[in-house]
Design a protein around this motif. Structure first.
Motif, PDB file in Angstrom:
ATOM      1  N   GLU A  32       0.825  -1.207   0.000  1.00 44.26           N
ATOM      2  CA  GLU A  32       0.000   0.000   0.000  1.00 44.26           C
ATOM      3  C   GLU A  32       0.863   1.263   0.000  1.00 44.26           C
ATOM      4  N   ALA A  33       2.003   1.209   0.687  1.00 44.90           N
ATOM      5  CA  ALA A  33       2.907   2.366   0.669  1.00 44.90           C
ATOM      6  C   ALA A  33       3.440   2.604  -0.743  1.00 44.90           C
ATOM      7  N   ARG A  34       3.771   1.528  -1.422  1.00 45.69           N
ATOM      8  CA  ARG A  34       4.305   1.693  -2.777  1.00 45.69           C
ATOM      9  C   ARG A  34       3.212   2.104  -3.758  1.00 45.69           C
ATOM     10  N   LEU A  35       1.994   1.613  -3.542  1.00 45.43           N
ATOM     11  CA  LEU A  35       0.888   2.014  -4.420  1.00 45.43           C
ATOM     12  C   LEU A  35       0.577   3.495  -4.237  1.00 45.43           C
ATOM     13  N   GLN A  36       0.643   3.951  -2.997  1.00 44.57           N
ATOM     14  CA  GLN A  36       0.418   5.376  -2.737  1.00 44.57           C
ATOM     15  C   GLN A  36       1.462   6.212  -3.475  1.00 44.57           C
ATOM     16  N   ALA A  37       2.720   5.797  -3.406  1.00 41.93           N
ATOM     17  CA  ALA A  37       3.785   6.517  -4.101  1.00 41.93           C
ATOM     18  C   ALA A  37       3.604   6.443  -5.617  1.00 41.93           C
ATOM     19  N   HIS A  38       3.095   5.316  -6.080  1.00 39.59           N
ATOM     20  CA  HIS A  38       2.889   5.128  -7.522  1.00 39.59           C
ATOM     21  C   HIS A  38       1.916   6.172  -8.073  1.00 39.59           C
ATOM     22  N   PHE A  39       0.850   6.418  -7.349  1.00 41.37           N
ATOM     23  CA  PHE A  39      -0.146   7.378  -7.839  1.00 41.37           C
ATOM     24  C   PHE A  39       0.285   8.829  -7.638  1.00 41.37           C
ATOM     25  N   GLN A  40       1.273   9.043  -6.805  1.00 46.43           N
ATOM     26  CA  GLN A  40       1.751  10.405  -6.568  1.00 46.43           C
ATOM     27  C   GLN A  40       2.873  10.809  -7.504  1.00 46.43           C
ATOM     28  N   GLN A  41       3.485   9.834  -8.161  1.00 44.79           N
ATOM     29  CA  GLN A  41       4.610  10.125  -9.048  1.00 44.79           C
ATOM     30  C   GLN A  41       4.213   9.880 -10.498  1.00 44.79           C
ATOM     31  N   GLU A  42       4.781  10.637 -11.383  1.00 48.56           N
ATOM     32  CA  GLU A  42       4.520  10.494 -12.809  1.00 48.56           C
ATOM     33  C   GLU A  42       5.845  10.439 -13.562  1.00 48.56           C
ATOM     34  N   ASN A  43       5.772   9.820 -14.725  1.00 47.81           N
ATOM     35  CA  ASN A  43       6.934   9.757 -15.617  1.00 47.81           C
ATOM     36  C   ASN A  43       8.151   9.104 -14.958  1.00 47.81           C
ATOM     37  N   ILE A  44       7.893   8.039 -14.195  1.00 43.64           N
ATOM     38  CA  ILE A  44       9.001   7.305 -13.600  1.00 43.64           C
ATOM     39  C   ILE A  44       9.164   5.972 -14.361  1.00 43.64           C
ATOM     40  N   GLU A  45      10.377   5.474 -14.378  1.00 46.77           N
ATOM     41  CA  GLU A  45      10.635   4.222 -15.097  1.00 46.77           C
ATOM     42  C   GLU A  45       9.931   3.067 -14.387  1.00 46.77           C
ATOM     43  N   GLU A  46       9.171   2.289 -15.160  1.00 49.10           N
ATOM     44  CA  GLU A  46       8.382   1.198 -14.592  1.00 49.10           C
ATOM     45  C   GLU A  46       9.267  -0.002 -14.279  1.00 49.10           C
ATOM     46  N   ASP A  47       9.110  -0.520 -13.066  1.00 47.59           N
ATOM     47  CA  ASP A  47       9.806  -1.730 -12.653  1.00 47.59           C
ATOM     48  C   ASP A  47       8.928  -2.930 -12.994  1.00 47.59           C
ATOM     49  N   SER A  48       9.480  -3.921 -13.698  1.00 47.31           N
ATOM     50  CA  SER A  48       8.673  -5.048 -14.188  1.00 47.31           C
ATOM     51  C   SER A  48       8.030  -5.830 -13.048  1.00 47.31           C
ATOM     52  N   ALA A  49       8.779  -6.070 -11.977  1.00 44.56           N
ATOM     53  CA  ALA A  49       8.234  -6.849 -10.869  1.00 44.56           C
ATOM     54  C   ALA A  49       7.083  -6.110 -10.198  1.00 44.56           C
ATOM     55  N   TRP A  50       7.249  -4.820  -9.989  1.00 44.78           N
ATOM     56  CA  TRP A  50       6.181  -4.024  -9.392  1.00 44.78           C
ATOM     57  C   TRP A  50       4.974  -3.950 -10.321  1.00 44.78           C
ATOM     58  N   TYR A  51       5.218  -3.814 -11.598  1.00 47.79           N
ATOM     59  CA  TYR A  51       4.138  -3.766 -12.583  1.00 47.79           C
ATOM     60  C   TYR A  51       3.340  -5.072 -12.546  1.00 47.79           C
ATOM     61  N   ALA A  52       4.030  -6.210 -12.527  1.00 49.87           N
ATOM     62  CA  ALA A  52       3.351  -7.504 -12.504  1.00 49.87           C
ATOM     63  C   ALA A  52       2.596  -7.713 -11.200  1.00 49.87           C
TER      64      ALA A  52
ATOM     65  N   TYR B 271      -6.173  -7.234 -16.685  1.00 47.05           N
ATOM     66  CA  TYR B 271      -5.098  -6.841 -15.768  1.00 47.05           C
ATOM     67  C   TYR B 271      -4.058  -7.966 -15.656  1.00 47.05           C
ATOM     68  N   PHE B 272      -4.537  -9.213 -15.659  1.00 47.06           N
ATOM     69  CA  PHE B 272      -3.589 -10.313 -15.562  1.00 47.06           C
ATOM     70  C   PHE B 272      -2.718 -10.403 -16.817  1.00 47.06           C
ATOM     71  N   GLU B 273      -3.276 -10.070 -17.962  1.00 50.80           N
ATOM     72  CA  GLU B 273      -2.468 -10.032 -19.181  1.00 50.80           C
ATOM     73  C   GLU B 273      -1.354  -8.998 -19.065  1.00 50.80           C
ATOM     74  N   ASN B 274      -1.638  -7.909 -18.378  1.00 49.39           N
ATOM     75  CA  ASN B 274      -0.567  -6.931 -18.113  1.00 49.39           C
ATOM     76  C   ASN B 274       0.596  -7.601 -17.388  1.00 49.39           C
ATOM     77  N   ALA B 275       0.256  -8.376 -16.345  1.00 51.38           N
ATOM     78  CA  ALA B 275       1.301  -9.053 -15.571  1.00 51.38           C
ATOM     79  C   ALA B 275       2.043 -10.082 -16.422  1.00 51.38           C
ATOM     80  N   LEU B 276       1.304 -10.856 -17.207  1.00 56.14           N
ATOM     81  CA  LEU B 276       1.933 -11.866 -18.055  1.00 56.14           C
ATOM     82  C   LEU B 276       2.864 -11.251 -19.101  1.00 56.14           C
TER      83      LEU B 276
END
Length: 564
Positions: A72-92, A125-130
């Motif tokens: 939840e802490a990381r999700l909160q940060a995710h919505f507060q930040q823009e234009n950051i490089e996406e981490d594959s593990a976090w994305y999945a 959403y699961f296809e996003n992870a795959l």
């Protein structure tokens, strides 16, 4: 299928089994390629709604795969930040949580097609992870990649999803082993105790789940138990949703299940002498029953289930799991000795010990099947509940009871057993209704009808005598059931009451071209079931088949009749 069709005197079962096999195995792979289009994150309000549903209502939350405060802490940060490089593990991981929560939320909506629409929306959403699966395996990653893969495997357990969990959990295990999760960290690694506990919990979640999938699919485990030094944790991390008592029970059962596979169901085990196999079966059953006795009272899997005093964090699902695990393991142990197409005696001249074991095992398997079926009434069919709960174990109980009824149609218990089979057919009927007919297995109703007809014919033969037989008797027929109550198995043998049926009418029936012949169906090949998929259709069947291939089984059929 040949054995059953001979028992019922018709080809109905072959057609039904072929349909079921195709229905089950076609779901082991995806029907279409992953879409190249990625759906965006839901809006923050919806994302938090899905997240809450995942952590509060998903059935795999008790394994603590995803630590809620950290996520939840990381999700909160995710919505507060823009234009950051996406981490594959976090994305999945994020999209897998969305997928699970989405299915939970929308399946419960009281409207037509809720199940189908929830499946489709969650799958996007699961296809996003795959889509980043390759990155998780081959790129530099941390433990979050292991968590993501395991969460993805748990997601595919949901009813109606492609059954990808075997491959996903295998990938999870290999990645975990490459990071040393199966080994207890040494002091020179300079890890803090919470980090060690986190690693250990994660590994044992993988271990328990991988062993469960191996049993259920009839495929070998990829874990060597002798190469594990990771200690079973003794404490739960702050903020974790892990249910300590339940998780420990699951781990210990998985270890016993691993022993069952290694000692009784492996190719190596099949080459042992009958006395050794029987001894090992007794030993592993003793361990299994000791495990059941050690389960805390509030989780004890005894019928009827007591739901009134479940402590916080404990769900009826946990008790049902332990119930199915215990009786499913009993079936796995004893089916080695009971299936009629395998058990023709461990030797051509079976010893009294072998006869006694077949008799005992037959009764154990049928009693365990009844207990599994009796527990199905506690299942609240929900699209987010796992396949093992809603599909696998009810079907396992049904088919083993079906086999028993066909073997002994004149047993006094036959009408009650058929009524229990009706319970499973009703359960699958409700699944079909709840899923808007997306999930349908008419096989369950069809074999119940076959069992009922077989019992009726058998009783007409006993009452009416040979002159009034409408159909030829089964290959092995119980001719004088009441005497079983007095003398048991040995008296039946001494009086010759259990014997092969060699009547001309029986032989003529199965020699006629218009009647059933297994070859008419072209064997397994004509059913379009690949070697990769076949073991998933009732694993305990495929595992024990090696027994007949290694010279342990003879030619003389020993259809022992267990005493009530």
């Amino acid at each position: 299928m040949k054995w059953v069709s001979e028992r019922v005197g018709a080809s109905d079962f072959a057609a039904s089994a072929s349909t079921l096999s195709l229905d089950v195995t076609r779901n082991l792979k995806m029907d279409r390629k992953i879409s190249q289009q990625r759906v965006p994150d839901p809006d923050p309000a919806t994302a938090w709604r899905y997240t809450q549903a995942y952590f509060e209502e998903s059935l795999d939350k008790v394994f603590g795969v995803v630590h809620r405060p950290m996520f939840e802490a990381r999700l909160q940060a995710h919505f507060q930040q823009e234009n950051i490089e996406e981490d594959s593990a976090w994305y999945a991981l994020r999209n897998t949580v969305y997928a699970s929560g989405c299915k939970i939320v929308h399946t419960k909506e009281d409207r037509p097609n809720a199940f189908v629409e929830a499946q489709e929306k969650a799958w996007s959403y699961f296809e996003n992870a795959l889509s980043v699966h390759t990155d998780l395996i081959y790129m530099r990653t941390g433990l979050s990649a292991v968590q993501a893969l395991l969460a993805m495997a748990f997601y595919t357990e949901g009813l109606g999803n492609p059954a990808l969990e075997y491959m996903l959990v295998s990938n999870t295990l290999r990645l975990a082993q490459s990071k040393g999760l199966h080994r207890q960290p040494v002091e020179t690694w300079n890890m803090r105790e919470p980090e060690i506990q986190h690693r250990n919990w994660l590994f044992w979640a993988i271990y328990a789940y991988e062993k469960h999938i191996a049993y259920r699919s009839g495929r070998p485990s990829a874990i060597d138990d002798d190469d594990i030094s990771s200690e079973i944790p003794t404490a739960v991390l702050a903020g974790s949703a892990i249910n300590f008592d339940f998780f420990i029970c699951v781990i210990k059962h998985a270890q016993i299940g691993s022993s069952i596979a290694r000692e009784l169901c492996s190719v190596k085990a099949s080459k042992q002498t009958p006395d050794v196999i029987i001894q090992k079966a007794h030993e592993v059953e003793r361990r299994l029953r000791e495990w059941k006795d050690s389960i805390p009272p509030h989780l004890r899997p005894d019928l009827p289930f007591n739901q009134a005093y479940l402590p916080p964090g404990t769900h009826l699902y946990h008790i049902i799991y332990l119930h199915f695990a215990f009786y499913g393991s009993l079936i796995a142990i004893h089916s080695v000795f009971t299936y009629p197409w395998n058990v023709n005696g461990f030797t051509r001249n079976p010893t009294p010990a072998v006869r006694e074991q077949i008799n005992t095992s037959t009764q154990t398997v049928v009693d365990a099947s009844r207990k599994i079926i009796l527990a199905t009434k506690y299942i609240d069919a929900n699209g987010s509940w796992p396949t093992w709960l809603t599909f696998f174990y009810p079907l396992l109980g049904l088919i083993n009871l079906f086999i028993y009824v066909l073997k002994f149609p004149n047993q006094p218990s036959a009408p009650a057993d058929i009524a229990l089979m009706d319970v499973v057919a009703g359960h699958f009927g409700f699944l079909e209704f709840a899923s808007n007919s997306k999930i349908a297995f008419p096989f369950t109703g069809e074999i119940t009808s076959l069992a009922r007809a077989t019992v009726k014919k058998a009783r007409e033969r006993v009452v009416g005598g040979p002159e009034q037989q409408m159909d030829p008797p089964a290959p092995m027929t119980l001719m004088a059931e009441p005497q079983l109550q007095q003398g048991g198995v040995e008296s039946l043998y001494s009086m010759g009451e259990v014997r092969p049926n060699t009547s001309s009418s029986h032989n003529e029936m199965f020699n006629q071209p218009d009647n059933f012949s297994f070859l008419q169906f072209g064997g397994l090949d004509s059913m379009d079931i690949g070697l990769e998929n076949w073991p998933s259709f009732l694993p305990s069947f495929s595992r024990v088949s090696s027994m007949a291939m290694n010279g342990l089984l003879g030619d003389e059929e020993l259809d022992f009749i267990p005493m009530n």
